[in-house]
Design an enzyme around this catalytic site. Structure first.
Site, PDB file in Angstrom:
ATOM      1  N   TYR A 175      12.486   5.401  50.954  1.00  0.00           N
ATOM      2  CA  TYR A 175      12.042   6.737  50.583  1.00  0.00           C
ATOM      3  C   TYR A 175      12.697   7.820  51.427  1.00  0.00           C
ATOM      4  O   TYR A 175      12.975   8.903  50.954  1.00  0.00           O
ATOM      5  CB  TYR A 175      10.515   6.862  50.742  1.00  0.00           C
ATOM      6  CG  TYR A 175       9.718   6.363  49.567  1.00  0.00           C
ATOM      7  CD1 TYR A 175       9.758   5.032  49.190  1.00  0.00           C
ATOM      8  CD2 TYR A 175       8.914   7.226  48.835  1.00  0.00           C
ATOM      9  CE1 TYR A 175       9.016   4.576  48.118  1.00  0.00           C
ATOM     10  CE2 TYR A 175       8.163   6.783  47.759  1.00  0.00           C
ATOM     11  CZ  TYR A 175       8.218   5.453  47.408  1.00  0.00           C
ATOM     12  OH  TYR A 175       7.478   5.027  46.345  1.00  0.00           O
TER      13      TYR A 175
ATOM     14  N   LYS B 277      10.098  -9.602  52.779  1.00  0.00           N
ATOM     15  CA  LYS B 277      11.115 -10.267  51.954  1.00  0.00           C
ATOM     16  C   LYS B 277      12.222 -10.737  52.891  1.00  0.00           C
ATOM     17  O   LYS B 277      13.397 -10.380  52.739  1.00  0.00           O
ATOM     18  CB  LYS B 277      11.627  -9.269  50.884  1.00  0.00           C
ATOM     19  CG  LYS B 277      12.589  -9.840  49.878  1.00  0.00           C
ATOM     20  CD  LYS B 277      11.949 -10.740  48.837  1.00  0.00           C
ATOM     21  CE  LYS B 277      13.001 -11.338  47.931  1.00  0.00           C
ATOM     22  NZ  LYS B 277      12.459 -12.396  47.032  1.00  0.00           N
TER      23      LYS B 277
ATOM     24  N   ASP C 273       7.242 -11.010  46.496  1.00  0.00           N
ATOM     25  CA  ASP C 273       7.167 -11.446  45.087  1.00  0.00           C
ATOM     26  C   ASP C 273       5.999 -12.424  44.902  1.00  0.00           C
ATOM     27  O   ASP C 273       5.232 -12.342  43.941  1.00  0.00           O
ATOM     28  CB  ASP C 273       8.502 -12.026  44.602  1.00  0.00           C
ATOM     29  CG  ASP C 273       9.147 -13.007  45.552  1.00  0.00           C
ATOM     30  OD1 ASP C 273       8.633 -13.214  46.677  1.00  0.00           O
ATOM     31  OD2 ASP C 273      10.174 -13.612  45.175  1.00  0.00           O
TER      32      ASP C 273
ATOM     33  N   ASP D 289       4.218   0.740  47.663  1.00  0.00           N
ATOM     34  CA  ASP D 289       4.096   1.566  46.460  1.00  0.00           C
ATOM     35  C   ASP D 289       3.830   0.661  45.258  1.00  0.00           C
ATOM     36  O   ASP D 289       2.932   0.912  44.451  1.00  0.00           O
ATOM     37  CB  ASP D 289       5.388   2.370  46.245  1.00  0.00           C
ATOM     38  CG  ASP D 289       5.285   3.248  45.009  1.00  0.00           C
ATOM     39  OD1 ASP D 289       4.229   3.879  44.826  1.00  0.00           O
ATOM     40  OD2 ASP D 289       6.250   3.293  44.225  1.00  0.00           O
TER      41      ASP D 289
ATOM     42  N   ASP E 238      -0.008  -0.203  43.243  1.00  0.00           N
ATOM     43  CA  ASP E 238      -0.238   0.029  41.809  1.00  0.00           C
ATOM     44  C   ASP E 238      -0.720  -1.255  41.138  1.00  0.00           C
ATOM     45  O   ASP E 238      -1.554  -1.220  40.231  1.00  0.00           O
ATOM     46  CB  ASP E 238       1.036   0.508  41.110  1.00  0.00           C
ATOM     47  CG  ASP E 238       1.098   2.024  41.003  1.00  0.00           C
ATOM     48  OD1 ASP E 238       0.685   2.691  41.969  1.00  0.00           O
ATOM     49  OD2 ASP E 238       1.561   2.536  39.971  1.00  0.00           O
TER      50      ASP E 238
HETATM   51  C1  IPM Z   1       2.277   7.093  45.363  1.00  0.00           C
HETATM   52  C2  IPM Z   1       3.183   7.782  44.380  1.00  0.00           C
HETATM   53  C3  IPM Z   1       4.286   8.464  45.177  1.00  0.00           C
HETATM   54  C4  IPM Z   1       5.052   7.383  45.914  1.00  0.00           C
HETATM   55  C5  IPM Z   1       5.243   9.349  44.388  1.00  0.00           C
HETATM   56  C6  IPM Z   1       4.527  10.292  43.485  1.00  0.00           C
HETATM   57  C7  IPM Z   1       6.193  10.065  45.308  1.00  0.00           C
HETATM   58  O1  IPM Z   1       3.685   6.894  43.445  1.00  0.00           O
HETATM   59  O2  IPM Z   1       1.675   7.791  46.198  1.00  0.00           O
HETATM   60  O3  IPM Z   1       2.175   5.871  45.295  1.00  0.00           O
HETATM   61  O4  IPM Z   1       5.956   6.768  45.331  1.00  0.00           O
HETATM   62  O5  IPM Z   1       4.747   7.158  47.079  1.00  0.00           O
HETATM   63 MN    MN Z   2       2.939   4.901  43.671  1.00  0.00          MN
END
Ligand code: IPM
Ligand code: MN
Length: 365
Positions: free
Chosen positions: A147, A197, A229, A253, A257
């Site tokens: 990032y 990894k 993974d 990240d 999710d």
């Molecule tokens: C998160 C989001 C952010 C990230 C984006 C919006 C920059 O997906 O907070 O997980 O990738 O960190």
């Molecule tokens: Mn995210």
């Protein structure tokens, strides 16, 4: 003496203001019921800030955040089509979120993945996998890695376009987030899953070396190494094996999710972004432009972010627990919003869900 806190409130874009309106009600109730006062200062941040002021993170907002004891941030960003009206460097992710993280060096991102047994119907996982519920604390490094590494694009000698995007970490950056993770593991089940990894990436080999060093100071904590993974599969097949997980930025990240996925929605994912001096709190999800303005977004992740702020910035653990309890009770009574529905729920609007949580909280406090 009354504790007085100043909070910068950044409602954000799309559903942001709708869910923020419900979340800030928690501060009102607390002021009435406890010896504490909150000064909320609202400021533009994200795509609307760009349209209003030409900057996604305006200087005036920076000044308000600098002054605040903690920052409460709603989701930001627009649909892919709408975002194209904004220059790339001012789009909400690059223009607002990453600069916010960098400004306060919020290196430790706490993303709880929790679901009570009675909320199991939201999850796509079978009850026999969920068992007594899910309770994982995912800790994501937030200011390093791909990032924030150097990036460049160009054309090479063969005329091929190329891109470089560098995954960079210093040992200090790795150590500081690992210490946070070990501290959390020590407070919880003394078990830490290290996600990496190292079979491919040198950065993971290095990460694991630093981990061994930090582990010396936390020998009461068991470390379990897992490739990223394999961790993705394990999260689906047996989430109960995890308690605290720690990983670098990009892995975190993606896996966080997935955490939202096993709960049934990213709408169930609040988060805390902790730096050495300042912390900000935000839902882990985006601004959901497709459902904005419909009063159907569930405010759980935003209210949960307030609960995390109470606990982590203001030492109000007991009150934070009651905020969680209030939301859980509303779900357990069978209410939900349309974005987060399953069979057998009674649908209410964002506002009505907020009303119910606030009423419950008033009762509990
Ligand atoms: C998160 C989001 C952010 C990230 C984006 C919006 C920059 O997906 O907070 O997980 O990738 O960190
Ligand atoms: Mn995210």
């Amino acid at each position: 003496m009354t504790n007085a806190y100043k909070i910068a409130v950044l409602p954000g874009d799309a559903i942001g203001p709708e869910i923020m309106a419900q979340a800030v009600r928690v501060f009102d109730v607390l002021q009435q019921k406890r010896d504490v006062s909150f000064e909320l200062i609202t400021a533009p941040f994200g795509a609307h800030a760009y349209f209003e002021e030409g900057k996604a993170f305006p200087d005036s907002t920076k000044a308000i955040c600098d002054e605040a004891d903690a920052i409460l941030k709603g989701p930001v960003g627009l649909s892919h089509e709408e975002s194209k009206k904004i220059p790339v460097e001012e789009q909400a992710e690059r223009g607002a979120i990453l600069p916010l993280r960098a400004r306060y060096n919020t290196f430790a991102n706490f993303r709880p993945i929790t679901l009570s047994k009675d909320m199991a119907h939201f999850s796509p996982l079978k009850p026999e996998i969920i068992k007594d519920g899910i309770d994982i604390l995912l800790i994501r490094e937030l200011v390093g890695g791909l990032y924030f590494g150097k990036k460049d694009r160009g054309v090479n000698e063969e005329g091929q376009r190329y891109v470089h995007e560098i995954l960079e970490y210093t040992e200090q950056q790795i150590r500081q987030v690992l210490i946070v993770a070990f501290e959390q593991a020590r407070k919880r089940k003394k078990r830490l899953h290290n996600i990496h990894k190292s079979n491919v990436l040198m950065s993971s080999v290095f990460w694991n070396e630093v981990l061994e060093e930090v582990h010396q100071d936390y020998q009461d904590v068991e470390v379990i190494h897992l490739l990223v993974d394999a961790a993705a599969t394990a999260l689906c097949l047996n989430p109960g094996q995890f308690d605290v997980m720690v990983m670098e930025n990009m892995f975190g990240d993606i896996l966080s999710d997935q955490g939202g996925g096993i709960l049934g929605s990213l709408g169930l994912m609040p988060s805390a972004c902790i730096g050495p001096e300042k912390a900000y709190y935000e839902p882990s999800h985006g601004s959901a432009p497709d459902i904005a303005g419909k009063n159907i977004a569930n405010p759980y992740s935003m209210i949960g972010s307030v609960a995390m702020m109470l606990e982590m910035s203001f030492n109000m653990e007991a009150e934070a627990a009651l905020v969680w309890q209030a939301m859980k009770n509303v779900f357990e009574e069978g209410y939900s919003t349309a974005d987060l529905s399953s069979n057998d729920v009674q649908l209410v609007s964002t506002d009505e869900f907020g009303d119910k949580v606030i009423a419950k909280l008033e009762e509990l406090l």
